[in-house]
Design an enzyme around this catalytic site. Structure first.
Site, PDB file in Angstrom:
ATOM      1  N   HIS A 181      49.034  38.735  39.844  1.00 48.56           N
ATOM      2  CA  HIS A 181      50.174  38.843  40.760  1.00 48.56           C
ATOM      3  C   HIS A 181      49.752  39.753  41.903  1.00 48.56           C
ATOM      4  O   HIS A 181      49.064  40.759  41.677  1.00 48.56           O
ATOM      5  CB  HIS A 181      51.375  39.506  40.072  1.00 48.56           C
ATOM      6  CG  HIS A 181      52.288  38.588  39.321  1.00 48.56           C
ATOM      7  ND1 HIS A 181      52.907  38.964  38.148  1.00 48.56           N
ATOM      8  CD2 HIS A 181      52.723  37.327  39.592  1.00 48.56           C
ATOM      9  CE1 HIS A 181      53.681  37.962  37.725  1.00 48.56           C
ATOM     10  NE2 HIS A 181      53.584  36.961  38.567  1.00 48.56           N
ATOM     11  N   CYS A 275      56.393  46.062  38.549  1.00 52.33           N
ATOM     12  CA  CYS A 275      56.842  44.862  37.824  1.00 52.33           C
ATOM     13  C   CYS A 275      58.232  45.060  37.229  1.00 52.33           C
ATOM     14  O   CYS A 275      58.994  44.109  37.099  1.00 52.33           O
ATOM     15  CB  CYS A 275      55.889  44.518  36.688  1.00 52.33           C
ATOM     16  SG  CYS A 275      54.215  44.172  37.192  1.00 52.33           S
TER      17      CYS A 275
HETATM   18  N1  ARG Z   1      53.823  39.293  31.035  1.00 52.32           N
HETATM   19  C1  ARG Z   1      54.317  39.093  32.365  1.00 52.32           C
HETATM   20  C2  ARG Z   1      53.684  37.858  32.966  1.00 52.32           C
HETATM   21  O1  ARG Z   1      52.515  37.629  32.755  1.00 52.32           O
HETATM   22  C3  ARG Z   1      54.048  40.301  33.200  1.00 52.32           C
HETATM   23  C4  ARG Z   1      54.677  40.223  34.552  1.00 52.32           C
HETATM   24  C5  ARG Z   1      54.332  41.383  35.413  1.00 52.32           C
HETATM   25  N2  ARG Z   1      55.086  41.371  36.598  1.00 52.32           N
HETATM   26  C6  ARG Z   1      54.621  41.622  37.842  1.00 52.32           C
HETATM   27  N3  ARG Z   1      55.464  41.698  38.810  1.00 52.32           N
HETATM   28  N4  ARG Z   1      53.318  41.715  38.078  1.00 52.32           N
HETATM   29  O2  ARG Z   1      54.323  37.085  33.630  1.00 52.32           O
END
Ligand code: ARG
Length: 282
Positions: A181, A275
């Site tokens: 991300h 996140c």
């Molecule tokens: N386990 C989640 C996923 O892989 C973590 C999300 C993390 N969020 C972020 N904004 N980077 O989707």
């Protein structure tokens, strides 16, 4: 005016950093766990200390409130262990809410739960037509929306965001699966500057970032792996993982005030401070 000494010993004079009070939406980690693996951080064989996770999350909320920010909560839904990662639910700019459409089937039901919160709080929600993981990949800064792609959010979504918000949307190619991300590799320090880990981006995207933000704070891989770039800044205070020691020192040198908040249990799911935080921008 603040006077400080840069790393190369030159003396820098600049106006003091000014915090702006923010409105944050968060989701209590009542059902948080690692029950599937959709990024390289997630391992079903490494247990999460869920009680510790809840304490760490509460400390983050307290830190926001202690610094004058408004924190609101959305009700967690059983069976959605990643719903704590509120950033992925939407991008809100100028009161316009661009919703989410998750890549992983396990996370798809989160969109409706957050949409219900936005509607109940007086916002319309535009549903994306393509995969879109909200602020996870869409970072407003300096009159642009920086938009990551490569692992989750699509180029099609970048075009939709630009049309919907009327804000120039700059596509950036992510290349390292640990930084799947955009918000794991880059954050906005204030309205004009960012901090980021260059190697998380393709060569062309690195050049774009250098061109747009020549004064950016650049971080090492160690700082990025410690979730240092998954930080939240109010323009002065930077809520940051204490494990990102090099970055914390750099932020101080640049006149920001690091506020360490340890979310180590959430790192096991591939998430950190940003996140867990959705910013509702008026
Ligand atoms: N386990 C989640 C996923 O892989 C973590 C999300 C993390 N969020 C972020 N904004 N980077 O989707």
């Amino acid at each position: 005016m603040a006077v400080e000494t840069a790393a190369d010993e030159t003396v820098v004079v600049r106006p003091p950093r000014v915090p702006r009070p923010r409105r944050y939406l968060v989701c209590e980690p009542r059902y948080f766990d690692v029950r599937y693996a959709i990024n390289p951080w997630m391992r079903e064989d490494v247990p999460v200390d869920t009680a510790l996770a809840r304490r760490q999350w509460a400390a983050l909320v307290q830190a926001y409130r202690d610094h004058g920010h408004t924190v609101e909560t959305v009700e967690p839904v059983p069976g959605l262990p990643d719903m704590v990662f509120a950033a992925n639910a939407a991008l809100v700019v100028g009161g316009r809410v661009f919703g989410s459409r998750f890549l992983a089937p396990e996370r798809r039901p989160e969109s409706a739960a957050y949409e219900a919160w936005f509607r109940a709080n007086g916002f319309d929600v535009r549903a994306p037509e393509s995969v879109c993981e909200g602020e996870g990949d869409l970072v407003p800064v300096g009159g642009y929306v920086l938009a990551g792609t490569g692992f989750r959010t699509t180029r099609e979504t970048h075009r939709e965001v630009q049309e919907f918000l009327g804000v120039p949307t700059i596509g950036l190619q992510l290349v390292d699966p640990y930084f799947y991300h955009l918000d794991t590799a880059l954050f906005a320090l204030d309205d004009t500057n960012i901090a980021y880990y260059p190697e998380a981006f393709s060569p062309g995207s690195q050049e774009v970032l250098r061109r747009l933000f020549p004064e950016a704070v650049t971080a090492t891989r160690d700082d990025a792996m410690a979730f240092g770039l998954n930080s939240v800044s109010d323009g002065c205070h930077v809520f940051v993982a204490p494990q990102a020691e090099g970055l914390v020192a750099q932020l101080s040198r640049h006149g920001y005030v690091p506020v360490p908040v340890d979310l180590s249990e959430f790192h096991k799911a591939g998430g950190g401070i940003k996140c867990c935080t959705q910013e509702v921008r008026p």
